[in-house]
Design a protein around this motif. Sequence first.
Motif, PDB file in Angstrom:
ATOM      1  N   PRO A  62      95.232 105.852  25.187  1.00  8.17           N
ATOM      2  CA  PRO A  62      96.322 104.885  25.290  1.00  8.17           C
ATOM      3  C   PRO A  62      96.317 104.135  26.614  1.00  8.17           C
ATOM      4  O   PRO A  62      95.933 104.666  27.654  1.00  8.17           O
ATOM      5  CB  PRO A  62      97.575 105.761  25.165  1.00  8.17           C
ATOM      6  CG  PRO A  62      97.149 107.096  25.676  1.00  8.17           C
ATOM      7  CD  PRO A  62      95.715 107.245  25.222  1.00  8.17           C
ATOM      8  N   ASP A  63      96.756 102.893  26.554  1.00  7.22           N
ATOM      9  CA  ASP A  63      96.935 102.106  27.768  1.00  7.22           C
ATOM     10  C   ASP A  63      98.199 102.529  28.502  1.00  7.22           C
ATOM     11  O   ASP A  63      98.315 102.344  29.716  1.00  7.22           O
ATOM     12  CB  ASP A  63      97.033 100.621  27.431  1.00  7.22           C
ATOM     13  CG  ASP A  63      95.741 100.096  26.839  1.00  7.22           C
ATOM     14  OD1 ASP A  63      94.764 100.000  27.593  1.00  7.22           O
ATOM     15  OD2 ASP A  63      95.715  99.788  25.638  1.00  7.22           O
ATOM     16  N   ALA A  64      99.148 103.077  27.758  1.00 10.27           N
ATOM     17  CA  ALA A  64     100.411 103.501  28.356  1.00 10.27           C
ATOM     18  C   ALA A  64     101.123 104.415  27.372  1.00 10.27           C
ATOM     19  O   ALA A  64     100.699 104.588  26.229  1.00 10.27           O
ATOM     20  CB  ALA A  64     101.288 102.298  28.698  1.00 10.27           C
ATOM     21  N   ALA A  65     102.210 105.002  27.850  1.00 13.53           N
ATOM     22  CA  ALA A  65     103.044 105.854  27.004  1.00 13.53           C
ATOM     23  C   ALA A  65     104.502 105.521  27.271  1.00 13.53           C
ATOM     24  O   ALA A  65     104.876 105.163  28.378  1.00 13.53           O
ATOM     25  CB  ALA A  65     102.776 107.328  27.287  1.00 13.53           C
ATOM     26  N   VAL A  66     105.301 105.617  26.221  1.00  7.13           N
ATOM     27  CA  VAL A  66     106.755 105.529  26.341  1.00  7.13           C
ATOM     28  C   VAL A  66     107.308 106.899  25.983  1.00  7.13           C
ATOM     29  O   VAL A  66     107.045 107.412  24.894  1.00  7.13           O
ATOM     30  CB  VAL A  66     107.350 104.456  25.412  1.00  7.13           C
ATOM     31  CG1 VAL A  66     108.876 104.525  25.420  1.00  7.13           C
ATOM     32  CG2 VAL A  66     106.895 103.068  25.842  1.00  7.13           C
ATOM     33  N   VAL A  67     108.030 107.492  26.908  1.00  3.10           N
ATOM     34  CA  VAL A  67     108.549 108.849  26.731  1.00  3.10           C
ATOM     35  C   VAL A  67     110.073 108.804  26.796  1.00  3.10           C
ATOM     36  O   VAL A  67     110.645 108.266  27.753  1.00  3.10           O
ATOM     37  CB  VAL A  67     108.008 109.786  27.830  1.00  3.10           C
ATOM     38  CG1 VAL A  67     108.683 111.149  27.767  1.00  3.10           C
ATOM     39  CG2 VAL A  67     106.491 109.928  27.695  1.00  3.10           C
ATOM     40  N   ALA A  68     110.723 109.348  25.784  1.00  2.00           N
ATOM     41  CA  ALA A  68     112.185 109.380  25.774  1.00  2.00           C
ATOM     42  C   ALA A  68     112.689 110.439  26.752  1.00  2.00           C
ATOM     43  O   ALA A  68     112.127 111.537  26.852  1.00  2.00           O
ATOM     44  CB  ALA A  68     112.705 109.677  24.370  1.00  2.00           C
ATOM     45  N   GLU A 122     112.040  93.099  23.390  1.00  2.00           N
ATOM     46  CA  GLU A 122     111.936  92.054  24.401  1.00  2.00           C
ATOM     47  C   GLU A 122     111.980  92.613  25.816  1.00  2.00           C
ATOM     48  O   GLU A 122     111.629  91.924  26.783  1.00  2.00           O
ATOM     49  CB  GLU A 122     113.045  91.010  24.219  1.00  2.00           C
ATOM     50  CG  GLU A 122     114.454  91.537  24.379  1.00  2.00           C
ATOM     51  CD  GLU A 122     115.057  92.036  23.072  1.00  2.00           C
ATOM     52  OE1 GLU A 122     116.290  92.114  22.982  1.00  2.00           O
ATOM     53  OE2 GLU A 122     114.274  92.329  22.139  1.00  2.00           O
ATOM     54  N   GLU A 123     112.416  93.877  25.974  1.00  2.00           N
ATOM     55  CA  GLU A 123     112.394  94.525  27.280  1.00  2.00           C
ATOM     56  C   GLU A 123     111.136  95.372  27.469  1.00  2.00           C
ATOM     57  O   GLU A 123     110.664  95.555  28.600  1.00  2.00           O
ATOM     58  CB  GLU A 123     113.643  95.405  27.445  1.00  2.00           C
ATOM     59  CG  GLU A 123     114.945  94.611  27.450  1.00  2.00           C
ATOM     60  CD  GLU A 123     116.164  95.507  27.514  1.00  2.00           C
ATOM     61  OE1 GLU A 123     116.000  96.743  27.453  1.00  2.00           O
ATOM     62  OE2 GLU A 123     117.286  94.973  27.619  1.00  2.00           O
ATOM     63  N   VAL A 124     110.596  95.874  26.380  1.00  2.00           N
ATOM     64  CA  VAL A 124     109.407  96.726  26.461  1.00  2.00           C
ATOM     65  C   VAL A 124     108.138  95.896  26.678  1.00  2.00           C
ATOM     66  O   VAL A 124     107.287  96.243  27.504  1.00  2.00           O
ATOM     67  CB  VAL A 124     109.270  97.587  25.191  1.00  2.00           C
ATOM     68  CG1 VAL A 124     107.956  98.373  25.204  1.00  2.00           C
ATOM     69  CG2 VAL A 124     110.458  98.542  25.057  1.00  2.00           C
ATOM     70  N   VAL A 125     108.002  94.797  25.949  1.00  2.00           N
ATOM     71  CA  VAL A 125     106.763  94.002  26.005  1.00  2.00           C
ATOM     72  C   VAL A 125     106.429  93.511  27.416  1.00  2.00           C
ATOM     73  O   VAL A 125     105.271  93.615  27.841  1.00  2.00           O
ATOM     74  CB  VAL A 125     106.824  92.839  24.996  1.00  2.00           C
ATOM     75  CG1 VAL A 125     105.699  91.841  25.253  1.00  2.00           C
ATOM     76  CG2 VAL A 125     106.727  93.378  23.573  1.00  2.00           C
ATOM     77  N   PRO A 126     107.389  92.975  28.198  1.00  2.00           N
ATOM     78  CA  PRO A 126     107.016  92.546  29.561  1.00  2.00           C
ATOM     79  C   PRO A 126     106.474  93.675  30.425  1.00  2.00           C
ATOM     80  O   PRO A 126     105.597  93.450  31.264  1.00  2.00           O
ATOM     81  CB  PRO A 126     108.335  91.995  30.125  1.00  2.00           C
ATOM     82  CG  PRO A 126     109.121  91.577  28.929  1.00  2.00           C
ATOM     83  CD  PRO A 126     108.776  92.589  27.873  1.00  2.00           C
ATOM     84  N   ILE A 127     106.971  94.897  30.217  1.00  2.00           N
ATOM     85  CA  ILE A 127     106.461  96.029  30.983  1.00  2.00           C
ATOM     86  C   ILE A 127     105.022  96.328  30.582  1.00  2.00           C
ATOM     87  O   ILE A 127     104.157  96.566  31.430  1.00  2.00           O
ATOM     88  CB  ILE A 127     107.351  97.266  30.772  1.00  2.00           C
ATOM     89  CG1 ILE A 127     108.760  97.004  31.318  1.00  2.00           C
ATOM     90  CG2 ILE A 127     106.744  98.490  31.447  1.00  2.00           C
ATOM     91  CD1 ILE A 127     109.746  98.122  31.038  1.00  2.00           C
ATOM     92  N   LEU A 128     104.749  96.288  29.281  1.00  2.00           N
ATOM     93  CA  LEU A 128     103.383  96.525  28.814  1.00  2.00           C
ATOM     94  C   LEU A 128     102.442  95.433  29.324  1.00  2.00           C
ATOM     95  O   LEU A 128     101.297  95.712  29.700  1.00  2.00           O
ATOM     96  CB  LEU A 128     103.345  96.574  27.282  1.00  2.00           C
ATOM     97  CG  LEU A 128     104.257  97.609  26.608  1.00  2.00           C
ATOM     98  CD1 LEU A 128     104.007  97.620  25.108  1.00  2.00           C
ATOM     99  CD2 LEU A 128     104.050  98.995  27.201  1.00  2.00           C
ATOM    100  N   ARG A 129     102.933  94.209  29.336  1.00  2.00           N
ATOM    101  CA  ARG A 129     102.120  93.098  29.831  1.00  2.00           C
ATOM    102  C   ARG A 129     101.766  93.299  31.308  1.00  2.00           C
ATOM    103  O   ARG A 129     100.656  93.000  31.736  1.00  2.00           O
ATOM    104  CB  ARG A 129     102.867  91.790  29.633  1.00  2.00           C
ATOM    105  CG  ARG A 129     102.074  90.553  30.017  1.00  2.00           C
ATOM    106  CD  ARG A 129     102.870  89.286  29.777  1.00  2.00           C
ATOM    107  NE  ARG A 129     102.965  88.973  28.367  1.00  2.00           N
ATOM    108  CZ  ARG A 129     104.093  88.958  27.671  1.00  2.00           C
ATOM    109  NH1 ARG A 129     105.229  89.262  28.269  1.00  2.00           N
ATOM    110  NH2 ARG A 129     104.108  88.652  26.396  1.00  2.00           N
ATOM    111  N   ALA A 130     102.712  93.806  32.082  1.00  2.00           N
ATOM    112  CA  ALA A 130     102.454  94.049  33.510  1.00  2.00           C
ATOM    113  C   ALA A 130     101.473  95.197  33.702  1.00  2.00           C
ATOM    114  O   ALA A 130     100.679  95.193  34.650  1.00  2.00           O
ATOM    115  CB  ALA A 130     103.771  94.353  34.223  1.00  2.00           C
ATOM    116  N   ILE A 131     101.502  96.174  32.800  1.00  2.00           N
ATOM    117  CA  ILE A 131     100.587  97.306  32.908  1.00  2.00           C
ATOM    118  C   ILE A 131      99.153  96.881  32.620  1.00  2.00           C
ATOM    119  O   ILE A 131      98.220  97.299  33.295  1.00  2.00           O
ATOM    120  CB  ILE A 131     101.015  98.431  31.938  1.00  2.00           C
ATOM    121  CG1 ILE A 131     102.300  99.096  32.463  1.00  2.00           C
ATOM    122  CG2 ILE A 131      99.911  99.469  31.758  1.00  2.00           C
ATOM    123  CD1 ILE A 131     102.912 100.097  31.506  1.00  2.00           C
TER     124      ILE A 131
END
Length: 249
Positions: A62-68, A122-131
Motif C-alpha cells: 500500500p501507498d498509505a493506510a487509513v486507521v480508525a 473530499e477530505e481524504v483525497v487531498p491527503i492521499l495526493r500529498a502522500i
Amino acid sequence: MKNLVDATKSDHRSDGRFVLLVVDDDENVGDELVRQLAGHRVRAHHFPHAAEALLSAGALQPDAAVVAAGLATMSSTELVRVLAGRASIPTVVGVGDDDGVTAVAALKAGATACVRRPYRVEEVVPILRAIRPDTTGTLDPPIELGGLRVDPATFEVTLRGTPVALPLKEFKLLYFFMAHADRMVTREQLLSAVWNGSSADNSNTLTVHIKRLRQRLTLDRSQPPIIVTVRGLGYRFVPPAMVASSAQS
C-alpha cells in the motif's frame, strides 16, 4: 514487515493507481470509504481486523493506510507504530469528536495526519495526493460535459468523439475549467491551479494558453466560444452542449 513489503513487489500497480489499506472495525464506514474512493481510482482494501491488514500489507504494497481510532482488534497507536515506523507506510488516523487523546498519541507514534471519521472523500483525497504527488491525475475522476470528455489519468481529451491533443498546461486549464463549469473563475485561481502561483509573466502566458485552448476546442466556428471572457473578472466555461442549445434558441 519492511522486508516483507520489499520482498513481494510485483507489477500489480502497473496502472498507477493509489493503493490504500483501510482498517476500521465498522464495516459500513470502511466499505463506504472504499466505495467513494473507487470513483477517484484509489484501489482501497477494507479490513475490519488489524491482523488481517498487517498480513495483507506485504502483498498489497500500500501507498498509505487509513486507521480508525479506537480499534477493538488492536491499539490504533500500536498499529500506527507498526505500519508507519516498521513498514514505512504513511498512515492517516480517522478520529471522531472524542478521539483527541488517541489522535495525539497516534501522531507521536508516526501518523502522517488525522482526518475526520466518518470519512469524507473530499477530505481524504487531498491527503492521499500529498502522500504520493505522482498520482495527482489518477486521483481525479474523468469529467464529461456534453460532447467534451477529459481523463486526467491518461491525459486524453475527446470532443464529440474526436481526439484533441493538448499540451500539459492546456490540459490542466481545461480540467480546471470543466471542474468549475458555468462558474466564473478568476485569473488568480487559474494561475494558482496550473502555475502554482501568479506573476506578471505567468499572467501573459495564461492569456496565450487560453487563446490556444479556445482554438483547439473549436470544431464549428459558427458556435460561441466554450471559454467566455468575463471582462475585468476572469473567465467562464460553458459546456459544449449548453453552447449548442443556446445557439439554437
